[in-house]
Design an enzyme around this catalytic site. Structure first.
Site, mmCIF file in Angstrom:
data_model
loop_
_atom_site.group_PDB
_atom_site.id
_atom_site.type_symbol
_atom_site.label_atom_id
_atom_site.label_comp_id
_atom_site.label_asym_id
_atom_site.label_seq_id
_atom_site.Cartn_x
_atom_site.Cartn_y
_atom_site.Cartn_z
ATOM 1 N N GLU A 1 -20.363 -166.017 27.363
ATOM 2 C CA GLU A 1 -20.342 -164.626 26.893
ATOM 3 C C GLU A 1 -19.817 -164.697 25.470
ATOM 4 O OE1 GLU A 1 -19.958 -161.421 25.445
ATOM 5 O OE2 GLU A 1 -17.922 -161.633 26.225
ATOM 6 N N CYS B 1 -15.938 -157.450 23.194
ATOM 7 C CA CYS B 1 -17.387 -157.658 23.184
ATOM 8 C C CYS B 1 -18.133 -156.392 23.566
ATOM 9 C CB CYS B 1 -17.758 -158.794 24.125
ATOM 10 S SG CYS B 1 -17.143 -158.580 25.800
#
Length: 260
Positions: free
Chosen positions: A183, A217
């Site tokens: 990620e 994120c």
């Protein structure tokens, strides 16, 4: 499943302790850290439930008198590279499923939030996990992290971090076809349509942009707005931003960034 449930219950009981640690290490407000811990508890309870039904299957076959089984087996030794922005939830998302699947793991703590993974390893030990199933290593990524990822005994790697680190992991694991989950950040659009409730849209756009001081994120880093409502939305959004409270322990919603 029972072991993970015990760990999740202990996590909930020790909520205050780990929230204070996460807040001190990451710079986020304590009230935000509490929300993060609650999410980690829910993660633990979910995977504990999965442990009660994580079984294989008997499948049909095109050939007569033949039975096909799908069996689940552990992958082996894994390396978990944890983030600084959600140090407690970030490790819960990795640890609980890895342990559920019967793996042993080495956690490379982020250098800016080094103690949170140690605390979690102690929590799992108190829950009954055998010593050695979880190990925690400190150090910077270029030394500790890269050495772990290169090791032939490591069969899977989970990273929440930068695209640069993700690229290096792929290069260092591709020859042995290790399982890799990366990620590597996001550039998320927040879309405001012309039929939206603009007050709510401005509130959520502001909250999404500045959560964890913007170090996330999932933060809204682009706002896409219909032309017909652009000026009205912009005024409301800027008013929200100007009203943000930062810097005092009682009212701060967003906290400090992790380093220079």
């Amino acid at each position: 499943g029972e072991l993970l449930r015990e760990a999740a219950i202990l996590l909930k009981q020790r909520r205050q302790e780990i929230a204070e640690i996460a807040a001190l290490e990451s710079g986020k407000p304590l009230k935000v850290a509490f929300g993060e811990i609650d999410g980690a508890v829910e993660c633990g309870l979910f995977f504990a439930g999965e442990g009660r039904r994580y079984y294989g299957d008997v499948l049909t076959s095109a050939q007569p008198n033949r039975t096909v089984y799908m069996m689940r087996e552990r992958v082996g030794i894994g390396v978990l590279l944890t983030p600084f922005n959600n140090p407690a939830a970030g490790i819960a998302w990795k640890l609980f499923p890895a342990i559920l699947c019967g793996n042993t793991v080495i956690v490379k703590a982020h250098e800016d939030t080094p103690y949170t993974p140690v605390w979690f390893a102690k929590l799992f030990k108190d829950a009954g996990l055998p010593v050695g199933v979880i190990s925690v290593i400190q150090g910077i990524g270029a030394e500790a992290g890269e050495s772990l990822v290169r090791d032939e005994r490591v069969r899977f790697v989970s990273l929440t971090g930068s695209p640069k680190t993700g690229s290096a992991i792929l290069k260092n694991t591709s020859d042995r076809l290790a399982k890799v989950s990366i990620e590597g950040g996001g550039k998320n659009p927040f879309v405001v349509c012309d039929d939206a409730d603009l007050e709510k849209a401005a509130m959520w756009a502001s909250a999404s942009a500045f959560v964890d001081a913007g170090q996330r994120c999932a933060a809204a880093t682009r706002i896409i707005i219909f032309d017909s409502i652009y000026e009205d939305f912009k005024k409301l959004f800027l008013d929200k931003v100007r009203s943000l409270s930062v810097g005092t322990s009682d009212s701060d919603d967003y906290g400090a960034i992790i380093n220079e």
